[in-house]
Design a protein around this motif. Sequence first.
Motif, mmCIF file in Angstrom:
data_model
loop_
_atom_site.group_PDB
_atom_site.id
_atom_site.type_symbol
_atom_site.label_atom_id
_atom_site.label_comp_id
_atom_site.label_asym_id
_atom_site.label_seq_id
_atom_site.Cartn_x
_atom_site.Cartn_y
_atom_site.Cartn_z
ATOM 1 N N GLN A 299 30.013 45.076 26.639
ATOM 2 C CA GLN A 299 30.113 44.786 28.071
ATOM 3 C C GLN A 299 28.845 45.252 28.778
ATOM 4 O O GLN A 299 28.376 46.367 28.569
ATOM 5 N N LYS A 300 28.307 44.404 29.652
ATOM 6 C CA LYS A 300 27.066 44.716 30.353
ATOM 7 C C LYS A 300 27.260 44.918 31.854
ATOM 8 O O LYS A 300 26.391 45.484 32.506
ATOM 9 N N SER A 301 28.377 44.476 32.401
ATOM 10 C CA SER A 301 28.569 44.503 33.845
ATOM 11 C C SER A 301 29.548 45.605 34.252
ATOM 12 O O SER A 301 30.326 46.097 33.433
ATOM 13 N N HIS A 302 29.489 45.945 35.528
ATOM 14 C CA HIS A 302 30.471 46.869 36.104
ATOM 15 C C HIS A 302 31.849 46.213 36.020
ATOM 16 O O HIS A 302 32.033 45.067 36.419
ATOM 17 N N VAL A 303 32.839 46.958 35.520
ATOM 18 C CA VAL A 303 34.161 46.399 35.274
ATOM 19 C C VAL A 303 35.125 46.833 36.369
ATOM 20 O O VAL A 303 35.131 48.007 36.781
ATOM 21 N N TYR A 304 35.943 45.879 36.822
ATOM 22 C CA TYR A 304 36.992 46.155 37.802
ATOM 23 C C TYR A 304 38.339 45.751 37.192
ATOM 24 O O TYR A 304 38.505 44.622 36.738
ATOM 25 N N ILE A 305 39.278 46.698 37.213
ATOM 26 C CA ILE A 305 40.632 46.455 36.712
ATOM 27 C C ILE A 305 41.596 46.533 37.886
ATOM 28 O O ILE A 305 41.699 47.578 38.539
ATOM 29 N N TYR A 306 42.303 45.422 38.163
ATOM 30 C CA TYR A 306 43.242 45.371 39.280
ATOM 31 C C TYR A 306 44.674 45.337 38.747
ATOM 32 O O TYR A 306 45.021 44.476 37.938
ATOM 33 N N ARG A 307 45.477 46.277 39.220
ATOM 34 C CA ARG A 307 46.908 46.264 38.924
ATOM 35 C C ARG A 307 47.629 45.862 40.217
ATOM 36 O O ARG A 307 47.516 46.544 41.243
ATOM 37 N N MET A 308 48.377 44.765 40.155
ATOM 38 C CA MET A 308 49.001 44.203 41.356
ATOM 39 C C MET A 308 50.485 44.554 41.385
ATOM 40 O O MET A 308 51.213 44.313 40.415
ATOM 41 N N ILE A 309 50.953 45.133 42.533
ATOM 42 C CA ILE A 309 52.320 45.623 42.675
ATOM 43 C C ILE A 309 52.871 45.156 44.018
ATOM 44 O O ILE A 309 52.173 45.205 45.043
ATOM 45 N N THR A 310 54.114 44.706 44.017
ATOM 46 C CA THR A 310 54.797 44.320 45.256
ATOM 47 C C THR A 310 55.385 45.567 45.903
ATOM 48 O O THR A 310 56.174 46.294 45.288
ATOM 49 N N THR A 311 55.004 45.811 47.144
ATOM 50 C CA THR A 311 55.377 47.047 47.838
ATOM 51 C C THR A 311 56.887 47.132 48.071
ATOM 52 O O THR A 311 57.523 46.170 48.499
ATOM 53 N N GLY A 312 57.470 48.292 47.791
ATOM 54 C CA GLY A 312 58.860 48.593 48.100
ATOM 55 C C GLY A 312 59.885 47.930 47.208
ATOM 56 O O GLY A 312 61.092 48.096 47.440
ATOM 57 N N CYS A 313 59.464 47.216 46.164
ATOM 58 C CA CYS A 313 60.392 46.471 45.293
ATOM 59 C C CYS A 313 60.428 47.085 43.903
ATOM 60 O O CYS A 313 59.903 48.172 43.662
#
Length: 922
Positions: A724-738
Amino acid sequence: MYRKKFIPPLLKRPPTAPATQNTDSEPPQKKIKLESQSSSQKSADSDSGRSSQASNGVRRVLPVSRITAGPGSRFNPPTIIRKPLVPVANPPAAAEKEAPKPTTGDDGGRHYFNVLWRKFQARKHKTWDGDGVLAIVNGNATLQDINGRDIGSGRVSKVPVEGDVISLGGKEVEIDSALPTSDFMAGKPFLKSKGKQTDTEPTISPAEFYAKSTFKPPLLSGTTVTKTNTQKPMARFDPNAEGALVMKRPDISSSKNKTIVDVVVDPILSRHLRPHQREGVAFLYEAVMGLRPYEGRGAILADEMGLGKTLQTIALLWTLLKQNPIHNQSPVVKKAMIVCPVTLINNWRREFKKWLGNERIHVFVADGKSNVRDFTHGPVYNVMIVGYERLRNIQDKLKHCQIDIIIADEGHRLKTAENKSAQAIRSLATPRRVVLSGTPLQNDLREFFVMVDFVNPGILENYSTFKKQFENPIVRSQQPEASKSDKELGNARKASLTELTNKFVLRRTAKILAKYLPPKTDVVLFCRPTKQQLELYQAILNTTVAKRQMGSMDTALQLITLLKKVCNSTSLLKPKGKEDDETKLSNSILEEAKVAGSALIASNSSGKLKVLEKLLVTLKKTTKEKVVLVSNYTSTLDILEKMLNSKGFHHLRLDGKTPANKRQDLVDKFNHVNSDVAFAFLLSSKSGGAGLNLIGASRLFLFDSDWNPATDLQAMARVHRDGQKSHVYIYRMITTGCIDEKIYQRQITKQGLADSVMDQKAGGSNFTSAELKDLFRLDTETVCNTHDLLGCECGEIGELPGEDIEGQEEEQEDEPIQMTGWTKASVVDMDKQEEAYRKATSKARQRMKALLEFSHIDPEKIPESVFRDSSPKQPGDGEEEENDDDGEGEEEPLPIIEDEILQTVLDETPKAISFIFTKNSI
């Protein structure tokens, strides 16, 4: 010039020769040379005066005759009067010097020789094919190689001597030395090449000596070249070479009468190993060779994802397949087996080819088309790669083959004692077992016990003992309501368990890759649910069917699955043609809620989906980056695929329906093409969430969460890997209050237990059992229920929650606050109440150490001045820096969210995201 070998004439013994001879008699006189003697007469006299040797070692000499002349003339020929032959005994030393005894055979006509042999060769510089033994019995000669196999036979007319070359059975044979009969009968010449040398400097074999020599010396007694001793017990590779990786030597006391040599990892592999990988190879070698202080020969390599467990395993196998610390013994391992998920079979095959090539090792892949007999009965293949499912079908065939070591990749799959794949491996009775797993402890300590007992059976006794002595005290000490005595007992048991397992479990985190990989940013996005999602969610919870499901955990799982679909997208609840228990429950709940077929289901409504769509559109417009979209459900992948198609974004997809032989091709294509050809990669976490290297993407979106934290951790590690050569972004997506947020909270609890045992971190359950049981409550007022439970007073503007509180210990156990009944304000000690609350908050923050590593951000509380890009201005922008009286300029505030893509989305849709956890690492 060397003189020719002297061969004495075979003269008959005269009848008058005495049996013994006086050695003190006068030696014979020299023959007088006469000038008048004719040449013919000289020749006759010379022949007559030649000494001869009889079989009894006595030499006869013709004495010189008395010479007389005739009376008439001085030129008359002399008259020679000869005396009879006088027997003379030769000295024993002289006889041996002139002609050595031909053999050491016995009186029965048996003679044995060490020989060199070769097939007939027409070339000028001939070489020998090998050593052998020649046995001659009553004129019948038999040639055998050093393994005792007959390779030639025939008749010989005479007994050969040292240096003779004879033809036998289509081969040329040179006599090297005589062999004592006792040695031949004991079989010593046939054990010489296989047995262990007891001398400190073993002699080199004649075949090897002549094969390496350009000049062949004659084997005469006076001109024999002394053989030098150049072959010593030595390692396969130079242990003193620069960068050599030398394994630990076994204890010499346990290797009596054995010669120990160094085991050195092949430089073709060791030069590519990083320091932590060299340590891992040495650790695994010591474990499987029984050189570590515990009973057993199994090990667990529990490195986190991306640390190179595959390369370390290949280096270990290649070393064991070719070397042995005991000199002159066969390699430690002859047959090895690698068991892995079917999705990783091609990845293992490619790794073997990458590091060793096809010419060094042959790898057998046990797929549906291959014949297992080729591996079990043939000498061609040393390593077999097989999937867990396939192993269960061929385990009976493998019992006929001795497998010396088994590698279980993604070994956390063997998490129950009833696992059929684990039972199949145990049936092979292979003592050397290695488990590879980035997440060895996933849900509870029972799974960890099963894995430990798999590699080293009996080392933790049985499970009932382990549960009573280790699991229960440790889990109890992790609870927020644990007493001081519970914590002391749990910490002591945890330390004892860690001390024992550290002998065969090696755990390293991804932090050691800081100098090899680019930075990584973890972002947890709490997305507000849409109005349609809230209505559908609440309608489901209000049904009598759903309320009945909440009473039992067995039936609650179906309800949880239904609510997870609502969090992903309302369209996932559309009725399907199949009739199973889950579908029937869903239909009954929807009918009672009177939403079946309504607009709530027909619309593709989802707060997470809207945020994801906005992020992808912004990425596509402003960058050339590629993304990976991960989900646990293929139905959710279908919705994501429709969204990509609607935007015209080209993509690839890998799920359970993708053929195994095409999966690696998809990965390679995605890594090498640009974003115009393949912008997104749709990935099922169950099918391809482990082992794949998707380094072509720099951003990964985990759309939904799994109850098992290891599943999500494996999936999120697909892009931050070697290459890997680039800055990595890891997104964890969560529905609020559920239910999404409840699952995330449960993952934190499990991960805290794993960190406590595996990584020796101070941690614990961040939430009480009562809070975890509150799974089905819908919280519509909170911006982040997880942050509310933490009781954090960080300000929610991106600053770290506070100073590190590790190591703080309470002097005494806090007494619970008594607030029962009505109490007069005048008798309440407010200072004591505030101190109690302060200590309670401190204890909570101690338990929440993992979440304290994140910055907590409420987008609505971020000041506009720091939310915007506020990087320092460059010289020449038209504005000069203003200095204060001290000459120091004012520092520009850094942006709270460094991700420009996320900043843009928050600016355009500020209400879509309710809360953010973010952390920069490596």
